[in-house]
Structures are given as C-alpha cells and as structure tokens.
Design a protein around this motif. Sequence first.
Motif, PDB file in Angstrom:
ATOM      1  N   VAL A  16      16.732  52.083  79.928  1.00  0.00           N
ATOM      2  CA  VAL A  16      17.645  51.109  79.345  1.00  0.00           C
ATOM      3  C   VAL A  16      18.585  51.837  78.387  1.00  0.00           C
ATOM      4  N   GLU A  17      19.648  51.161  78.009  1.00  0.00           N
ATOM      5  CA  GLU A  17      20.510  51.615  76.914  1.00  0.00           C
ATOM      6  C   GLU A  17      20.345  50.602  75.801  1.00  0.00           C
ATOM      7  N   VAL A  18      20.092  51.096  74.603  1.00  0.00           N
ATOM      8  CA  VAL A  18      19.796  50.241  73.462  1.00  0.00           C
ATOM      9  C   VAL A  18      20.872  50.405  72.399  1.00  0.00           C
ATOM     10  N   THR A  19      21.310  49.289  71.839  1.00  0.00           N
ATOM     11  CA  THR A  19      22.163  49.290  70.660  1.00  0.00           C
ATOM     12  C   THR A  19      21.438  48.468  69.602  1.00  0.00           C
ATOM     13  N   LYS A  20      21.181  49.071  68.465  1.00  0.00           N
ATOM     14  CA  LYS A  20      20.500  48.384  67.362  1.00  0.00           C
ATOM     15  C   LYS A  20      21.523  48.132  66.258  1.00  0.00           C
ATOM     16  N   PHE A  21      21.503  46.903  65.739  1.00  0.00           N
ATOM     17  CA  PHE A  21      22.341  46.570  64.591  1.00  0.00           C
ATOM     18  C   PHE A  21      21.485  46.381  63.344  1.00  0.00           C
ATOM     19  N   SER A  22      20.198  46.106  63.552  1.00  0.00           N
ATOM     20  CA  SER A  22      19.212  45.983  62.490  1.00  0.00           C
ATOM     21  C   SER A  22      17.851  46.077  63.167  1.00  0.00           C
ATOM     22  N   ARG A  23      16.788  46.001  62.397  1.00  0.00           N
ATOM     23  CA  ARG A  23      15.450  46.069  62.987  1.00  0.00           C
ATOM     24  C   ARG A  23      15.237  44.937  63.995  1.00  0.00           C
ATOM     25  N   GLU A  24      15.783  43.771  63.720  1.00  0.00           N
ATOM     26  CA  GLU A  24      15.572  42.608  64.579  1.00  0.00           C
ATOM     27  C   GLU A  24      16.654  42.403  65.632  1.00  0.00           C
ATOM     28  N   ALA A  61       9.560  50.398  67.233  1.00  0.00           N
ATOM     29  CA  ALA A  61       8.845  51.552  66.677  1.00  0.00           C
ATOM     30  C   ALA A  61       9.763  52.774  66.606  1.00  0.00           C
ATOM     31  N   ALA A  62      10.572  52.986  67.657  1.00  0.00           N
ATOM     32  CA  ALA A  62      11.523  54.102  67.648  1.00  0.00           C
ATOM     33  C   ALA A  62      12.549  53.927  66.535  1.00  0.00           C
ATOM     34  N   PHE A  63      12.994  52.706  66.317  1.00  0.00           N
ATOM     35  CA  PHE A  63      13.923  52.417  65.218  1.00  0.00           C
ATOM     36  C   PHE A  63      13.249  52.710  63.872  1.00  0.00           C
ATOM     37  N   LEU A  67      14.349  57.218  65.321  1.00  0.00           N
ATOM     38  CA  LEU A  67      14.816  57.769  66.593  1.00  0.00           C
ATOM     39  C   LEU A  67      15.995  57.007  67.170  1.00  0.00           C
ATOM     40  N   ILE A  68      16.155  55.760  66.749  1.00  0.00           N
ATOM     41  CA  ILE A  68      17.301  54.938  67.131  1.00  0.00           C
ATOM     42  C   ILE A  68      17.956  54.474  65.837  1.00  0.00           C
ATOM     43  N   GLU A  69      19.234  54.767  65.689  1.00  0.00           N
ATOM     44  CA  GLU A  69      19.944  54.393  64.471  1.00  0.00           C
ATOM     45  C   GLU A  69      20.646  53.055  64.629  1.00  0.00           C
ATOM     46  N   ALA A  70      20.742  52.327  63.532  1.00  0.00           N
ATOM     47  CA  ALA A  70      21.500  51.074  63.532  1.00  0.00           C
ATOM     48  C   ALA A  70      22.986  51.407  63.603  1.00  0.00           C
ATOM     49  N   ARG A  71      23.693  50.601  64.323  1.00  0.00           N
ATOM     50  CA  ARG A  71      25.146  50.757  64.472  1.00  0.00           C
ATOM     51  C   ARG A  71      25.831  49.618  63.717  1.00  0.00           C
ATOM     52  N   GLU A  72      27.069  49.857  63.342  1.00  0.00           N
ATOM     53  CA  GLU A  72      27.847  48.795  62.719  1.00  0.00           C
ATOM     54  C   GLU A  72      28.237  47.797  63.792  1.00  0.00           C
ATOM     55  N   ARG A  73      28.070  46.536  63.478  1.00  0.00           N
ATOM     56  CA  ARG A  73      28.411  45.504  64.443  1.00  0.00           C
ATOM     57  C   ARG A  73      29.922  45.318  64.497  1.00  0.00           C
ATOM     58  N   VAL A  74      30.449  45.216  65.714  1.00  0.00           N
ATOM     59  CA  VAL A  74      31.883  45.014  65.905  1.00  0.00           C
ATOM     60  C   VAL A  74      32.093  43.684  66.607  1.00  0.00           C
TER      61      VAL A  74
END
Length: 77
Positions: A16-24, A61-63, A67-74
């Motif tokens: 998969v490709e993951v985009t995190k904006f926060s933990r949730e 868990a990776a976040f 290992l996965i960084e939060a990105r700024e939401r656009v």
Amino acid sequence: MARTTPFTCPRCSTCVEVTKFSREHTLTRWIDGHARCPELDVEPERFGTGRCESLTRAVRAAFDDGLIEARERVAGT
C-alpha cells in the motif's frame, strides 16, 4: 498532493501507499488491491472501505516508531 510512504502489511505482504496526517488520520492507497488480504478478501464491494485491522495496527505502530512521518494536510485530502 501529499507524499506517500510505501508500506507492506506484515500479515499478508499486500503493498500500500500510506499518507499520515496524524496518528489517527491515514489515507491508504492499495497498490496490489486487497484480494490477498485475509481480512478484506471476503468483504462485500458495497463496504469497500479498505480497512484491514492488521494493516491499521501496523501502520500506527510504524508511525509511533517514526518510520512514517506525518504530512501537512493540503486542500482536497
């Protein structure tokens, strides 16, 4: 467009490709589709949320491990 992080499910090896904006808050794009996922392969199409609890826990868990960084939401995401 937000950047994505490639991620492989530790349970079934689905990519998969993951985009995190926060933990949730997570956006997931199924690269391989979810047919190999033992949690989603029987999910009716009308419920096509694509939420696999094993993948959700692994991504979180990776976040948490950095290992996965939060990105700024656009706009539009």
